[in-house]
Write a protein that holds these residues in place. Sequence first.
Motif, short mmCIF file in Angstrom:
data_model
loop_
_atom_site.label_atom_id
_atom_site.label_comp_id
_atom_site.label_asym_id
_atom_site.label_seq_id
_atom_site.Cartn_x
_atom_site.Cartn_y
_atom_site.Cartn_z
N ALA A 19 6.17 -1.72 -19.62
CA ALA A 19 5.20 -0.83 -20.27
C ALA A 19 4.17 -0.35 -19.26
N LEU A 20 3.51 0.76 -19.58
CA LEU A 20 2.47 1.30 -18.72
C LEU A 20 1.08 0.95 -19.28
N LEU A 21 0.17 0.63 -18.36
CA LEU A 21 -1.24 0.41 -18.68
C LEU A 21 -2.01 1.63 -18.22
N SER A 22 -2.93 2.11 -19.04
CA SER A 22 -3.73 3.24 -18.60
C SER A 22 -5.00 3.34 -19.43
N GLY A 73 11.94 5.48 -21.10
CA GLY A 73 12.36 4.10 -21.34
C GLY A 73 11.25 3.06 -21.34
N ALA A 74 9.98 3.51 -21.26
CA ALA A 74 8.87 2.55 -21.30
C ALA A 74 8.84 1.83 -22.64
N ALA A 75 8.48 0.56 -22.62
CA ALA A 75 8.39 -0.22 -23.86
C ALA A 75 7.10 0.10 -24.61
N GLY A 76 6.20 0.80 -23.95
CA GLY A 76 4.96 1.15 -24.61
C GLY A 76 3.96 1.73 -23.64
N HIS A 96 10.55 4.00 -13.54
CA HIS A 96 12.01 3.98 -13.41
C HIS A 96 12.47 2.83 -12.50
N ARG A 97 11.79 2.70 -11.37
CA ARG A 97 12.17 1.67 -10.40
C ARG A 97 12.03 0.27 -10.98
N MET A 98 10.93 0.05 -11.72
CA MET A 98 10.70 -1.28 -12.28
C MET A 98 11.67 -1.59 -13.42
N ILE A 99 12.00 -0.60 -14.22
CA ILE A 99 12.97 -0.83 -15.30
C ILE A 99 14.30 -1.31 -14.71
N GLU A 100 14.71 -0.68 -13.62
CA GLU A 100 15.95 -1.10 -12.96
C GLU A 100 15.80 -2.51 -12.38
N ALA A 101 14.70 -2.75 -11.68
CA ALA A 101 14.48 -4.05 -11.04
C ALA A 101 14.38 -5.17 -12.06
N ASN A 102 13.82 -4.86 -13.23
CA ASN A 102 13.62 -5.87 -14.28
C ASN A 102 14.83 -5.97 -15.19
N VAL A 146 6.90 -6.48 -18.34
CA VAL A 146 6.14 -6.09 -17.16
C VAL A 146 5.14 -5.02 -17.58
N LEU A 147 3.87 -5.21 -17.24
CA LEU A 147 2.82 -4.23 -17.51
C LEU A 147 2.41 -3.58 -16.20
N LEU A 148 2.61 -2.28 -16.09
CA LEU A 148 2.33 -1.55 -14.85
C LEU A 148 1.16 -0.60 -15.04
N ASP A 149 0.17 -0.68 -14.15
CA ASP A 149 -0.92 0.29 -14.16
C ASP A 149 -0.38 1.65 -13.72
N TYR A 150 -0.60 2.66 -14.56
CA TYR A 150 -0.06 3.99 -14.29
C TYR A 150 -0.63 4.60 -13.01
N ASN A 151 -1.87 4.21 -12.65
CA ASN A 151 -2.54 4.85 -11.51
C ASN A 151 -2.55 4.04 -10.22
N MET A 152 -1.87 2.92 -10.18
CA MET A 152 -1.98 2.08 -8.97
C MET A 152 -1.07 2.59 -7.84
N PRO A 153 -1.34 2.14 -6.61
CA PRO A 153 -0.55 2.56 -5.45
C PRO A 153 0.95 2.31 -5.63
N GLY A 154 1.73 3.31 -5.22
CA GLY A 154 3.18 3.16 -5.25
C GLY A 154 3.85 3.68 -6.51
N MET A 155 3.05 3.98 -7.54
CA MET A 155 3.66 4.39 -8.81
C MET A 155 4.31 5.78 -8.75
N ASP A 156 3.64 6.73 -8.08
CA ASP A 156 4.20 8.07 -7.95
C ASP A 156 4.63 8.61 -9.31
N GLY A 157 3.65 8.66 -10.22
CA GLY A 157 3.96 9.13 -11.58
C GLY A 157 4.89 8.16 -12.28
N LEU A 158 5.92 8.70 -12.89
CA LEU A 158 6.86 7.86 -13.64
C LEU A 158 7.98 7.29 -12.77
#
Length: 199
Positions: free
Chosen positions: A78-81, A96-99, A66-72, A50-62
């Motif tokens: 990993a974070l995109l930025s 715990g990010a993969a990258g 955390h939420r996505m690591i649990e859900a996945n 899963v690639l997550l944009d660090y600045n998109m709505p709902g992220m609230d920093g890290l």
Amino acid sequence: MRVLVADDHDLVRDALVEYLQSSGFDDVRAAASLTDAMRVVEDSGSFDLVLLDYNMPGMDGLQGLHRMIEANEKRPVALLSGIAPRKVMNEAIEAGAAGFVPKTLSAKSLVSAARFMAEGETFIPLEYHQTENHNAPELSEREKEVLRGICNGQSNKEIARDLELQEVTVKLHVKTLSRKLNARNRTHAAMIARDRNMI
């Protein structure tokens, strides 16, 4: 290999999805927010990456990480930025990010990084070992107007019409602003501009 790309900027998201699909990833999904991404995972099961944009709505920093690591199910996330400082990258890796994937990566490098992370490795871009100088270049007002059009997904012809310019003039502005931003193309310029909050 299943990959989920979550980014709230249409141009960026579509480009990333296209890169991955054209490189043989057989199931690439897209989401425009963390909420959408969580829903996709809930509906279709965990992803290889899963690639997550660090600045998109709902992220609230890290917190979003955390939420996505649990859900996945603790599979690679990993974070995109574009411009997050090294401190954020370090905290993400520790969390715990993969990258940490810069949107300025070439298509080929992005695909290599995705495969690397999906296999359980941690990706840290070379540029984070070298510099954190992200001073925004000076663009003229006209270049900013053209860049705004690019970010809105407009063609050179559409931008020329809106700004009452010749299309050849717009092409020249695109070339100049791309050089100032060290962007390889229009899409890359839009990614950089958006992540540096230039528009």
